[in-house]
Write an enzyme that holds these catalytic residues in place. Structure first.
Site, PDB file in Angstrom:
ATOM      1  N   LYS A 116     -51.085   8.658  48.450  1.00  0.00           N
ATOM      2  CA  LYS A 116     -50.466   9.448  49.521  1.00  0.00           C
ATOM      3  C   LYS A 116     -51.485  10.373  50.205  1.00  0.00           C
ATOM      4  CE  LYS A 116     -47.254  11.369  46.875  1.00  0.00           C
ATOM      5  NZ  LYS A 116     -47.522  10.772  45.538  1.00  0.00           N
TER       6      LYS A 116
ATOM      7  N   ARG B  43     -39.397  15.881  46.886  1.00  0.00           N
ATOM      8  CA  ARG B  43     -39.482  15.215  45.582  1.00  0.00           C
ATOM      9  C   ARG B  43     -38.135  15.190  44.870  1.00  0.00           C
ATOM     10  NH1 ARG B  43     -45.295  16.111  44.734  1.00  0.00           N
ATOM     11  NH2 ARG B  43     -46.027  15.015  42.904  1.00  0.00           N
TER      12      ARG B  43
ATOM     13  N   ARG C 233     -59.372   9.129  38.978  1.00  0.00           N
ATOM     14  CA  ARG C 233     -59.430  10.313  39.843  1.00  0.00           C
ATOM     15  C   ARG C 233     -59.721  11.570  39.020  1.00  0.00           C
ATOM     16  NH1 ARG C 233     -54.225  11.556  43.515  1.00  0.00           N
ATOM     17  NH2 ARG C 233     -53.462  12.727  41.736  1.00  0.00           N
TER      18      ARG C 233
ATOM     19  N   ARG D   6     -58.572  18.003  38.381  1.00  0.00           N
ATOM     20  CA  ARG D   6     -57.158  18.333  38.173  1.00  0.00           C
ATOM     21  C   ARG D   6     -56.775  18.085  36.720  1.00  0.00           C
ATOM     22  NH1 ARG D   6     -53.340  15.831  42.831  1.00  0.00           N
ATOM     23  NH2 ARG D   6     -51.880  16.132  41.106  1.00  0.00           N
TER      24      ARG D   6
ATOM     25  N   ARG E  94     -45.554  12.645  34.401  1.00  0.00           N
ATOM     26  CA  ARG E  94     -45.424  12.705  35.866  1.00  0.00           C
ATOM     27  C   ARG E  94     -44.734  11.455  36.390  1.00  0.00           C
ATOM     28  NH1 ARG E  94     -51.385  13.609  37.624  1.00  0.00           N
ATOM     29  NH2 ARG E  94     -50.583  13.573  39.748  1.00  0.00           N
TER      30      ARG E  94
HETATM   31  P1  AMP Z   1     -49.211  16.323  43.813  1.00  0.00           P
HETATM   32  O1  AMP Z   1     -50.483  16.908  44.305  1.00  0.00           O
HETATM   33  O2  AMP Z   1     -48.274  15.942  44.941  1.00  0.00           O
HETATM   34  O3  AMP Z   1     -49.429  15.203  42.833  1.00  0.00           O
HETATM   35  O4  AMP Z   1     -48.465  17.482  43.015  1.00  0.00           O
HETATM   36  C1  AMP Z   1     -49.009  18.041  41.841  1.00  0.00           C
HETATM   37  C2  AMP Z   1     -47.938  18.825  41.094  1.00  0.00           C
HETATM   38  O5  AMP Z   1     -47.481  19.903  41.935  1.00  0.00           O
HETATM   39  C3  AMP Z   1     -46.682  18.053  40.734  1.00  0.00           C
HETATM   40  O6  AMP Z   1     -46.830  17.339  39.515  1.00  0.00           O
HETATM   41  C4  AMP Z   1     -45.661  19.181  40.619  1.00  0.00           C
HETATM   42  O7  AMP Z   1     -45.833  19.903  39.412  1.00  0.00           O
HETATM   43  C5  AMP Z   1     -46.078  20.103  41.757  1.00  0.00           C
HETATM   44  N1  AMP Z   1     -45.390  19.735  43.030  1.00  0.00           N
HETATM   45  C6  AMP Z   1     -45.996  19.261  44.165  1.00  0.00           C
HETATM   46  N2  AMP Z   1     -45.093  19.035  45.118  1.00  0.00           N
HETATM   47  C7  AMP Z   1     -43.883  19.358  44.587  1.00  0.00           C
HETATM   48  C8  AMP Z   1     -42.543  19.300  45.073  1.00  0.00           C
HETATM   49  N3  AMP Z   1     -42.267  18.859  46.310  1.00  0.00           N
HETATM   50  N4  AMP Z   1     -41.549  19.700  44.236  1.00  0.00           N
HETATM   51  C9  AMP Z   1     -41.813  20.160  43.000  1.00  0.00           C
HETATM   52  N5  AMP Z   1     -43.045  20.207  42.469  1.00  0.00           N
HETATM   53  C10 AMP Z   1     -44.081  19.811  43.248  1.00  0.00           C
END
Ligand code: AMP
Length: 193
Positions: free
Chosen positions: A14, A89, A128, A134, A146
């Site tokens: 994404k 999400r 990654r 991360r 996740r």
């Molecule tokens: P991402 O970078 O999109 O993979 O997000 C990393 C982490 O941030 C996720 O595993 C969640 O813990 C948190 N997170 C990101 N976006 C959301 C969202 N829309 N709702 C809830 N938690 C989020």
């Protein structure tokens, strides 16, 4: 406005594809994950609370991310539109996003869901993790959580957009440029009148 929800499990690509789409269509990239990592970096209260959940692969509460997105939409309301990456999400987030956009006289154009098999996701995330720094990309248990959280809480968001005839599946495997071309084709089909 052109408002795209770029959807898919962790590791679907994404972030990479968002970058290509914002360049191609002149849109603003809104990634809740990036915004949260920014808060962590700055050491804010919100960031410290979010970090505990993120490091476990759990979701941050809906009201927190909805508040962040609301602020960013307001800041960019005169732009050409948005690519929402990692948001919504949950179905509650999707409903809140509809309300926020309606208040600005606009709506989601389409939801593009990148499809990638689970085994490939795991491999991509671990790879990654070697360079992203991360913590949630470096531990197999967290990665598995996740993906499980995605299946449980996030995958149903597809049905929300399918109910509005805005859901489109896109093959997320192969060359990055080819995937961007598939996404562009789906956007063009959604915006044809
Ligand atoms: P991402 O970078 O999109 O993979 O997000 C990393 C982490 O941030 C996720 O595993 C969640 O813990 C948190 N997170 C990101 N976006 C959301 C969202 N829309 N709702 C809830 N938690 C989020």
């Amino acid at each position: 406005m052109l408002n795209i929800v770029l959807f898919g499990p962790p590791g679907a690509g994404k972030g990479t594809q968002s970058q290509n789409l914002i360049e191609q269509y002149g849109l603003v990239h809104l990634s809740t994950g990036d915004i949260l990592r920014g808060e962590i970096k700055e050491g804010t209260d919100l960031g410290m609370k979010a970090k505990k959940l993120m490091d476990l692969g759990e979701l941050v509460p809906d009201e927190v991310v909805i508040g962040m997105i609301s602020h960013k939409i307001e800041l960019n309301k005169h732009g050409k539109g948005f690519v929402f990456d990692g948001f919504p999400r949950t179905q509650a987030q999707a409903k809140a996003l509809d309300v926020l956009l309606e208040l600005k006289g606009t709506e989601i154009t389409c939801m593009l869901a990148l499809e990638v098999p689970d085994e490939e996701l795991k491999a991509r995330l671990l790879e990654r993790g070697k360079s992203s720094g991360r913590p949630d990309d470096q531990n197999e248990e967290v990665i598995a959580n996740r993906v499980a959280v995605y299946q449980r809480d996030t995958a149903p968001v597809k049905e929300y957009y399918a109910g509005q005839s805005k859901y489109r599946a896109v093959n997320g495997l192969g060359d990055i440029g080819d995937i961007t071309a598939r996404l562009a084709e789906a956007i063009d089909a959604a915006t044809e009148v």
